[in-house]
Motif scaffolding. Structure first.
Motif, PDB file in Angstrom:
ATOM      1  N   VAL A 378      -7.859 -12.838  -6.030  1.00  0.00           N
ATOM      2  CA  VAL A 378      -8.002 -12.463  -4.627  1.00  0.00           C
ATOM      3  C   VAL A 378      -9.408 -11.910  -4.398  1.00  0.00           C
ATOM      4  CG1 VAL A 378      -7.115 -11.039  -2.750  1.00  0.00           C
ATOM      5  CG2 VAL A 378      -5.538 -11.977  -4.451  1.00  0.00           C
ATOM      6  N   GLY A 379      -9.795 -10.934  -5.181  1.00  0.00           N
ATOM      7  CA  GLY A 379     -11.043 -10.228  -4.944  1.00  0.00           C
ATOM      8  C   GLY A 379     -12.293 -11.036  -5.185  1.00  0.00           C
ATOM      9  N   ASN A 380     -12.225 -12.071  -5.989  1.00  0.00           N
ATOM     10  CA  ASN A 380     -13.407 -12.886  -6.218  1.00  0.00           C
ATOM     11  C   ASN A 380     -13.600 -13.949  -5.139  1.00  0.00           C
ATOM     12  OD1 ASN A 380     -14.414 -11.560  -8.444  1.00  0.00           O
ATOM     13  ND2 ASN A 380     -13.311 -12.817  -9.920  1.00  0.00           N
ATOM     14  N   ARG A 381     -12.697 -13.989  -4.190  1.00  0.00           N
ATOM     15  CA  ARG A 381     -12.937 -14.797  -2.995  1.00  0.00           C
ATOM     16  C   ARG A 381     -13.950 -14.061  -2.116  1.00  0.00           C
ATOM     17  NH1 ARG A 381      -9.374 -18.696  -1.981  1.00  0.00           N
ATOM     18  NH2 ARG A 381      -9.842 -18.619   0.239  1.00  0.00           N
ATOM     19  N   ALA A 382     -14.727 -14.784  -1.366  1.00  0.00           N
ATOM     20  CA  ALA A 382     -15.763 -14.152  -0.543  1.00  0.00           C
ATOM     21  C   ALA A 382     -15.184 -13.119   0.406  1.00  0.00           C
ATOM     22  CB  ALA A 382     -16.518 -15.223   0.241  1.00  0.00           C
ATOM     23  N   ARG A 383     -14.024 -13.437   0.988  1.00  0.00           N
ATOM     24  CA  ARG A 383     -13.441 -12.536   1.990  1.00  0.00           C
ATOM     25  C   ARG A 383     -12.100 -11.957   1.552  1.00  0.00           C
ATOM     26  NH1 ARG A 383     -14.958 -16.474   7.039  1.00  0.00           N
ATOM     27  NH2 ARG A 383     -13.823 -17.914   5.683  1.00  0.00           N
ATOM     28  N   GLY A 384     -11.768 -12.115   0.271  1.00  0.00           N
ATOM     29  CA  GLY A 384     -10.630 -11.429  -0.314  1.00  0.00           C
ATOM     30  C   GLY A 384      -9.275 -11.777   0.265  1.00  0.00           C
ATOM     31  N   GLU A 385      -9.119 -13.013   0.789  1.00  0.00           N
ATOM     32  CA  GLU A 385      -7.850 -13.357   1.433  1.00  0.00           C
ATOM     33  C   GLU A 385      -6.735 -13.530   0.404  1.00  0.00           C
ATOM     34  OE1 GLU A 385     -10.942 -16.124   3.546  1.00  0.00           O
ATOM     35  OE2 GLU A 385     -10.575 -15.348   1.512  1.00  0.00           O
ATOM     36  N   ARG A 386      -5.543 -13.119   0.807  1.00  0.00           N
ATOM     37  CA  ARG A 386      -4.348 -13.324   0.003  1.00  0.00           C
ATOM     38  C   ARG A 386      -3.677 -14.639   0.399  1.00  0.00           C
ATOM     39  NH1 ARG A 386      -1.734  -8.335  -2.143  1.00  0.00           N
ATOM     40  NH2 ARG A 386      -3.190  -6.592  -1.907  1.00  0.00           N
ATOM     41  N   LEU A 387      -2.752 -15.068  -0.450  1.00  0.00           N
ATOM     42  CA  LEU A 387      -2.034 -16.313  -0.176  1.00  0.00           C
ATOM     43  C   LEU A 387      -1.195 -16.231   1.100  1.00  0.00           C
ATOM     44  CD1 LEU A 387      -0.874 -17.378  -3.749  1.00  0.00           C
ATOM     45  CD2 LEU A 387      -2.495 -18.579  -2.277  1.00  0.00           C
ATOM     46  N   TRP A 418       5.791  -7.201  -0.384  1.00  0.00           N
ATOM     47  CA  TRP A 418       6.086  -7.166   1.055  1.00  0.00           C
ATOM     48  C   TRP A 418       5.201  -8.140   1.830  1.00  0.00           C
ATOM     49  CZ3 TRP A 418       4.343  -2.181  -0.878  1.00  0.00           C
ATOM     50  CH2 TRP A 418       3.016  -1.880  -0.620  1.00  0.00           C
ATOM     51  N   GLU A 419       4.600  -9.110   1.104  1.00  0.00           N
ATOM     52  CA  GLU A 419       3.744 -10.138   1.699  1.00  0.00           C
ATOM     53  C   GLU A 419       2.569  -9.505   2.443  1.00  0.00           C
ATOM     54  OE1 GLU A 419       6.391 -12.701   3.923  1.00  0.00           O
ATOM     55  OE2 GLU A 419       7.013 -13.740   2.089  1.00  0.00           O
ATOM     56  N   GLU A 420       1.882  -8.615   1.709  1.00  0.00           N
ATOM     57  CA  GLU A 420       0.693  -7.949   2.238  1.00  0.00           C
ATOM     58  C   GLU A 420      -0.322  -8.954   2.764  1.00  0.00           C
ATOM     59  OE1 GLU A 420      -1.247  -5.749   3.757  1.00  0.00           O
ATOM     60  OE2 GLU A 420      -0.727  -4.227   2.248  1.00  0.00           O
ATOM     61  N   GLU A 421      -0.912  -8.648   3.906  1.00  0.00           N
ATOM     62  CA  GLU A 421      -1.925  -9.532   4.483  1.00  0.00           C
ATOM     63  C   GLU A 421      -3.321  -8.927   4.444  1.00  0.00           C
ATOM     64  OE1 GLU A 421      -0.639 -10.699   8.376  1.00  0.00           O
ATOM     65  OE2 GLU A 421       0.862 -12.105   7.586  1.00  0.00           O
ATOM     66  N   ARG A 422      -3.428  -7.644   4.129  1.00  0.00           N
ATOM     67  CA  ARG A 422      -4.760  -7.058   4.000  1.00  0.00           C
ATOM     68  C   ARG A 422      -5.483  -7.709   2.830  1.00  0.00           C
ATOM     69  NH1 ARG A 422      -4.404  -0.470   4.825  1.00  0.00           N
ATOM     70  NH2 ARG A 422      -3.868  -0.500   7.048  1.00  0.00           N
ATOM     71  N   PRO A 423      -6.800  -7.838   2.913  1.00  0.00           N
ATOM     72  CA  PRO A 423      -7.537  -8.444   1.800  1.00  0.00           C
ATOM     73  C   PRO A 423      -7.680  -7.472   0.641  1.00  0.00           C
ATOM     74  CG  PRO A 423      -9.076  -7.639   3.451  1.00  0.00           C
ATOM     75  CD  PRO A 423      -7.693  -7.432   4.022  1.00  0.00           C
ATOM     76  N   PHE A 424      -8.046  -8.012  -0.501  1.00  0.00           N
ATOM     77  CA  PHE A 424      -8.530  -7.185  -1.597  1.00  0.00           C
ATOM     78  C   PHE A 424      -9.924  -7.708  -1.891  1.00  0.00           C
ATOM     79  CE2 PHE A 424      -9.140  -5.979  -6.084  1.00  0.00           C
ATOM     80  CZ  PHE A 424      -8.904  -4.617  -5.974  1.00  0.00           C
ATOM     81  N   ALA A 468     -10.933  -1.305   3.624  1.00  0.00           N
ATOM     82  CA  ALA A 468     -10.169  -2.476   4.072  1.00  0.00           C
ATOM     83  C   ALA A 468      -9.266  -3.023   2.992  1.00  0.00           C
ATOM     84  CB  ALA A 468     -11.133  -3.565   4.544  1.00  0.00           C
ATOM     85  N   SER A 469      -9.513  -2.635   1.734  1.00  0.00           N
ATOM     86  CA  SER A 469      -8.761  -3.173   0.602  1.00  0.00           C
ATOM     87  C   SER A 469      -7.542  -2.335   0.235  1.00  0.00           C
ATOM     88  CB  SER A 469      -9.687  -3.288  -0.619  1.00  0.00           C
ATOM     89  OG  SER A 469     -10.779  -4.142  -0.345  1.00  0.00           O
ATOM     90  N   ARG A 470      -7.341  -1.206   0.900  1.00  0.00           N
ATOM     91  CA  ARG A 470      -6.146  -0.402   0.624  1.00  0.00           C
ATOM     92  C   ARG A 470      -4.905  -1.155   1.100  1.00  0.00           C
ATOM     93  NH1 ARG A 470      -7.493   4.858  -0.759  1.00  0.00           N
ATOM     94  NH2 ARG A 470      -9.428   5.707   0.119  1.00  0.00           N
TER      95      ARG A 470
END
Length: 571
Positions: A378-387, A418-424, A468-470
């Motif tokens: 997740v975190g090595n994506r440019a914008r940290g998006e989750r699936l 809980w299917e978190e949508e915040r980025p990491f 933003a990653s919390r």
């Protein structure tokens, strides 16, 4: 039996005073700096310096080099402040309240968390209050990202420079012990991620007095290579592993990027480390590895480590779910379904990433740790998006069922349940030239990627990127979040009751891939106690899948073979 020598490095309180010991072959003299006096360190041979003196726990100290510069202890158990300041003599006595849980590795369900973003407070103490959630979910192992002290207050932990010192932004050493003790009270085992392949760029002074610690002919992607053939260097890392397991009562370690630990010795560092850790603990210790070589020799034999992160499984599943093929996903683009089913059946697909590695079908299924997300992916994506924001939700839920009910060890990334949508996101806390270099390097890394410009990459050193990653615990209380948590809880209960008991006595070559339509998964495992069969369809049309024997214990989706469905059978 493997004998474990006493710790070689650091300040160790004892009945005759505190013994200070450091390897500094690059200097002829060294001075111990205490609050009220300075004492010449005694040469102890082979580059070692030692001094025993009255310095009780809580005493601040450092080492003065011949040029007058004072450095911290590289094996400091605690710092008075940041990585550049004084170290602190630290005792190891702690009143443990709870016995360690006794769990076989095959029972493992891992939950990966970063202490700084796991709770709003970002501390060891705050994490204690979340343990009932994890225990109730069905997690067995809490895996904590590295806590070794690094420069600044914010970071993933992989740039640590003081491997023995828990980062003060998370709490004191005894507060970390309290978290581990509380986890044991909830029946959870605790693993710690450790980094023995490099040091971070801020606060590493070893080169000033021990240049031989490093291999001048080798560099890692993150800095100078380390010379593991030297006994003092080996002791630094082996003692560190023993320290975490014995003095913090940890149940295991995850060894980061061991492909960068190059050691021609016999035994190699990692084999010796595994032997000494197990011997020092006097109990089973769960050692797991991240290793992009796809090798198996470290997980075989008397000193075998228990688990290996399986990037092949993740990468193929990610391509199948998202259609993304940039970067390292390109090696999985041609046949993600085939590579995923092979990874499910055998462990490594060995066809991914250029066909590297060895065959692994002879390994036990629980050797392989599989995941749909982790801090890196997740975190090595440019914008940290989750699936949750990249993939079709029904397809993702089908793959979650596959992950949690196959015989491999599953790992959940914090918030997945809980299917978190915040980025990491990738974040750090460097300033000045180093901070600017990190920002520029991060943005340059993503030049040429489609869909956004490099300027859109969040600034890793901005506090807002960290905030933003919390993870958002309030989402777990929404109707959607509660439903997702309950689905994970039900799957993990089913795993414990119906899958885990079948693993005993499993022989080599347990997995078998069956022919199936495009974007469909059909794998059987002949386990010691029965057979597990998975049939999944990640296409948009209903298909006929190979028949499966036994009882269908779980169905995700409308029906077996329906679009975005997964069915699991046991016989």
């Amino acid at each position: 039996m493997t004998e474990v020598p006493p710790p070689a490095w650091g300040a160790l309180p004892g009945p005759d005073g505190t013994r200070f010991r450091i390897w500094a072959p690059g200097v002829e003299t060294l001075t111990l700096v205490l609050p009220d006096r300075e004492l010449a360190m005694d040469p102890a041979g082979a580059g070692w310096f030692e001094r025993v003196t009255d310095a009780p726990a809580g005493t601040e100290y450092g080492f003065r080099l011949p040029d007058g510069f004072v450095v911290p202890d590289p094996a400091a158990r605690r710092q008075a402040g940041d990585v550049h300041g004084r170290s602190v003599v630290t005792g190891t006595d702690y009143g443990w309240r709870h016995p360690r849980p006794e769990r076989a590795w095959r029972e493992a369900v891992i939950y990966e968390c970063h202490i700084g973003t796991f709770t709003p407070e970002g501390t060891f103490r705050a994490a204690i209050d979340r343990l009932p959630h994890l225990a109730g979910l069905g997690v067995t192992h809490l895996e904590i990202l590295p806590v070794a002290q690094f420069g600044g207050d914010r970071g993933w932990g992989y740039d640590g420079v003081l491997p023995y010192a828990p980062h003060p932004a998370y709490g004191r050493p005894d507060e970390m012990r309290a978290l581990i003790d509380a986890a044991h009270g909830h029946g959870l085992m605790v693993l710690l991620d450790v980094v023995y392949n490099h040091f971070g760029p801020d606060g590493n002074y070893l080169g000033m007095y021990a240049p031989d610690f490093f291999d001048a002919d080798r560099h890692t992607p993150w800095g100078a290579g380390i010379d593991y053939t030297r006994d003092a260097v080996r002791r630094f890392f082996i003692d560190n592993a023993v320290y975490w397991v014995t003095e913090f009562n940890l149940d295991g370690l995850r060894l980061d990027a061991i492909d960068q630990i190059r050691d021609p010795s016999d035994p190699e560092l990692l084999v010796q480390l595994a032997r000494e850790v197990q011997a020092a603990a006097g109990r089973p210790v769960h050692l797991t590895t991240e290793d992009n070589r796809n090798v198996t020799h470290l997980h075989e034999g008397a000193a075998a480590m228990q688990g290996e992160w399986n990037d092949d499984w993740h990468n193929a599943a990610h391509v199948l779910l998202t259609g993304e093929t940039e970067g390292y996903y390109d090696a999985y683009a041609a046949d993600p379904t085939g590579l995923l089913t092979r990874a499910m059946a055998e462990g490594f697909s060995t066809g991914g990433a250029g066909g590297k590695g060895v065959r692994s079908a002879h390994m036990q299924p629980e050797t392989f740790i599989d995941f749909l997300q982790n801090h890196d992916q997740v975190g090595n994506r440019a914008r940290g998006e989750r699936l949750t924001v990249l993939a079709d939700r029904d397809a993702l839920r089908a793959m979650q069922a596959v992950l949690l009910l196959q015989p491999h060890v599953p790992m959940i990334f914090m918030g997945d349940e809980w299917e978190e949508e915040r980025p990491f996101l990738f974040f750090a806390d460097f300033d000045g030239d180093l901070g600017r270099a990190v920002t520029e390097g991060r943005r340059k890394e993503f030049e040429g990627f489609a869909g956004f410009s490099a300027a859109e990459v969040p600034d890793p050193v901005a506090r807002a990127t960290f905030e933003a990653s919390r993870i958002d615990w309030t989402r777990a209380e929404t109707p959607e979040g509660r439903a997702a948590v309950e689905r994970h809880r039900a799957l993990l209960r089913l795993r414990a009751e119906r899958i885990g008991p079948l693993l005993d006595g499993t022989g080599p070559g347990a997995g078998r891939v069956l022919d199936a339509p495009a974007r469909c998964l059909a794998v059987d495992w002949a386990l010691g106690g029965g057979t597990v069969s998975i049939r999944a369809n990640l296409s948009e049309a209903a298909v006929d899948l190979p028949a499966a024997d036994g009882e269908m214990i779980h169905l995700e989706g409308a029906a077996p073979g329906a679009p975005n469905s997964a069915a699991v059978f046991v016989s």
